[in-house]
Design a protein around this motif. Structure first.
Motif, PDB file in Angstrom:
ATOM      1  N   UNK A  30      59.545  65.569  12.854  1.00 21.77           N
ATOM      2  CA  UNK A  30      60.998  65.416  12.988  1.00 21.77           C
ATOM      3  C   UNK A  30      61.745  66.458  12.167  1.00 21.77           C
ATOM      4  N   UNK A  31      61.172  66.795  11.008  1.00 22.88           N
ATOM      5  CA  UNK A  31      61.836  67.665  10.039  1.00 22.88           C
ATOM      6  C   UNK A  31      62.082  69.078  10.585  1.00 22.88           C
ATOM      7  N   UNK A  32      61.306  69.477  11.620  1.00 24.41           N
ATOM      8  CA  UNK A  32      61.487  70.822  12.181  1.00 24.41           C
ATOM      9  C   UNK A  32      62.938  71.043  12.600  1.00 24.41           C
ATOM     10  N   UNK A  33      63.587  69.972  13.067  1.00 20.47           N
ATOM     11  CA  UNK A  33      64.962  70.088  13.538  1.00 20.47           C
ATOM     12  C   UNK A  33      65.927  70.383  12.398  1.00 20.47           C
ATOM     13  N   UNK A  34      65.554  69.992  11.188  1.00 13.95           N
ATOM     14  CA  UNK A  34      66.450  70.219  10.047  1.00 13.95           C
ATOM     15  C   UNK A  34      66.649  71.712   9.803  1.00 13.95           C
TER      16      UNK A  34
END
Lengths: 211, 228
Positions: B163-167
């Motif tokens: 999920x963190x890739x989107x950050x």
């Protein structure tokens, strides 16, 4: 790199570390208060076991950030949201270890307790739970380390304690707070783990007798 | 709550949501790319370490403690730190996810090796197998179920954490979580969370099928007998 940022903010860093400790500790304690009865019920009623382990396993697959955000309508951008979300993640480890710990109590020990006239509750509290303690404590250690690392995700909703340093560093393109946050998180996890080893040592004197 | 569920249903029902460069299918491919590549690299690093300490019995204490220490590494911090050093590319995502997956695979591989019966190992030696043959023909097959247990736990965590890739502005299902948060659109966050959870559970089930297929028949029979 402006390393002097760290001594300049020493007081703030200490406060943030304490805040981090408090959030993680409350989450693990809440998790334990939920997981112990759930684990006991799961062992007593095999039908429940699949449901309890299955639901806590599914909750574990939800990304922590999404869980925090989805709790916002209930508890808002608050400390409670962070604690509640983290508690959910401790459940999968704590429930599983409680179930495993109770299941590892040898049947003859349980029968001996029954034969001595112990009732169900007394057997549970004075025989089964103490014998399950090493496995339960192993779960508490894993859950604690995991929670200390996860608190930082709550930074996105403003309650990340040390995780706030990551977002701060990201927004200012400044690595020192990020490094400080990572190192303090690791140290905190190490200290907490050692403390829990000490607690387990104190709670299970019989495991050392006769050595 | 009912309103939210209806909104989420509407979010999924929108046909345009599924295709195109920002559609669910594209996001799925991105999410799979981040998760699977990271898990494969983590297995390539963690498996030899776990097998080595399990086979030789040396360094177990150090490796297990390092692994539990590694579990404490905050992924968000790792992503941001690597990002500040390497700039806008996918390295932060891959480094963080690989680091996340390694400890659980190392500890489970070691546990699998440690659980191999001493008598079995001695018997293998006694029939004249050398160290490598014992490792690959006896210990590894017997440890496979626990090793795959570790891989399954790692995959679930990696899929959730990708999920963190989107950050840092990349894709994957995390896009829906971060964009929904920024736009105060809970249905979108919920939709993203459901997609990620379903992907994690699907991969977990697929691996549990693989686990069953790779469990040596003798071991499966033995286990069935002992639970009876």
């Amino acid at each position: 790199m402006r390393w002097s940022w760290i001594p300049d903010h020493a007081g703030e860093l200490a406060m943030t570390t304490l805040e981090h400790t408090a959030i993680a500790a409350v989450a693990v304690l809440c998790g334990l208060l939920l997981a112990l009865p759930l684990g006991v019920l799961a062992v007593r009623f095999p039908l429940l076991k699949g449901a309890v382990l299955g639901i806590s396993g599914v909750l574990f697959t939800i990304p922590s950030l999404a869980l925090f955000i989805l709790l916002l309508p209930l508890t808002g951008l608050s400390y409670e949201t962070a604690v509640l979300g983290l508690t959910v993640y401790t459940l999968v480890v704590l429930v599983r270890n409680t179930v495993e710990g109770l299941a590892s109590v040898p049947p003859h020990v349980r029968e001996a307790a029954r034969a001595m006239g112990y009732g169900g509750t007394r057997t549970l509290l004075t025989v089964e739970l103490p014998l399950a303690l090493p496995v339960i404590m192993a779960g508490v250690r894993v859950a604690t380390v995991m929670t200390i690392s996860l608190v930082s995700v709550a930074g996105f909703i403003g309650h990340g304690a040390l995780g706030q340093l990551f977002i701060d560093g990201f927004q200012r393109d400044f690595a020192v707070p990020v490094i400080a946050g990572v190192v303090l998180t690791l140290l905190l996890a190490l200290v907490a783990d050692l403390a829990l080893v000490g607690v387990q040592h104190a709670l299970t004197p019989w495991t050392r007798r006769g050595r | 709550m009912g309103q939210l569920i209806a909104d989420v249903a509407r979010w999924f029902a929108d046909g345009t949501r599924w295709s195109g460069p920002e559609g669910i299918v594209q996001r799925l491919l991105e999410h799979l790319q981040y998760s699977l590549l990271s898990t494969v690299v983590a297995v390539l690093i963690a498996l030899p370490i776990g097998l080595l300490i399990g086979h030789t019995g040396k360094g177990a204490f150090l490796a297990i403690n390092l692994a539990s220490f590694g579990r404490a590494l905050p992924t968000v911090g790792v992503v941001i730190l690597v990002f500040l050093v390497s700039g806008l590319n996918l390295w932060p995502v891959y480094v963080a996810l690989v680091v996340l997956a390694i400890p659980v695979i190392v500890t489970n591989t070691y546990a699998g090796m440690a659980a191999v019966d001493h008598d079995v190992r001695d018997a293998a030696r006694g029939t004249g197998l050398n160290g490598w043959q014992v490792l690959f023909q006896v210990e590894l097959p017997l440890a496979v179920p626990l090793i795959l247990n570790g891989v399954r736990l790692a995959v679930v965590q990696v899929v959730a954490t990708a999920t963190i890739a989107a950050y840092i502005s990349f894709g994957g299902f995390g896009r829906y979580v971060f964009d929904g948060f920024a736009q105060n659109d809970l249905a979108q966050v919920f939709g993203g969370a459901v997609l990620i959870a379903v992907l994690a559970i699907t991969l977990d089930l697929a691996l549990s099928g693989l686990q069953r297929a790779l469990t040596p028949r003798g071991l499966a029979l033995q286990r069935r007998r002992s639970t009876r």
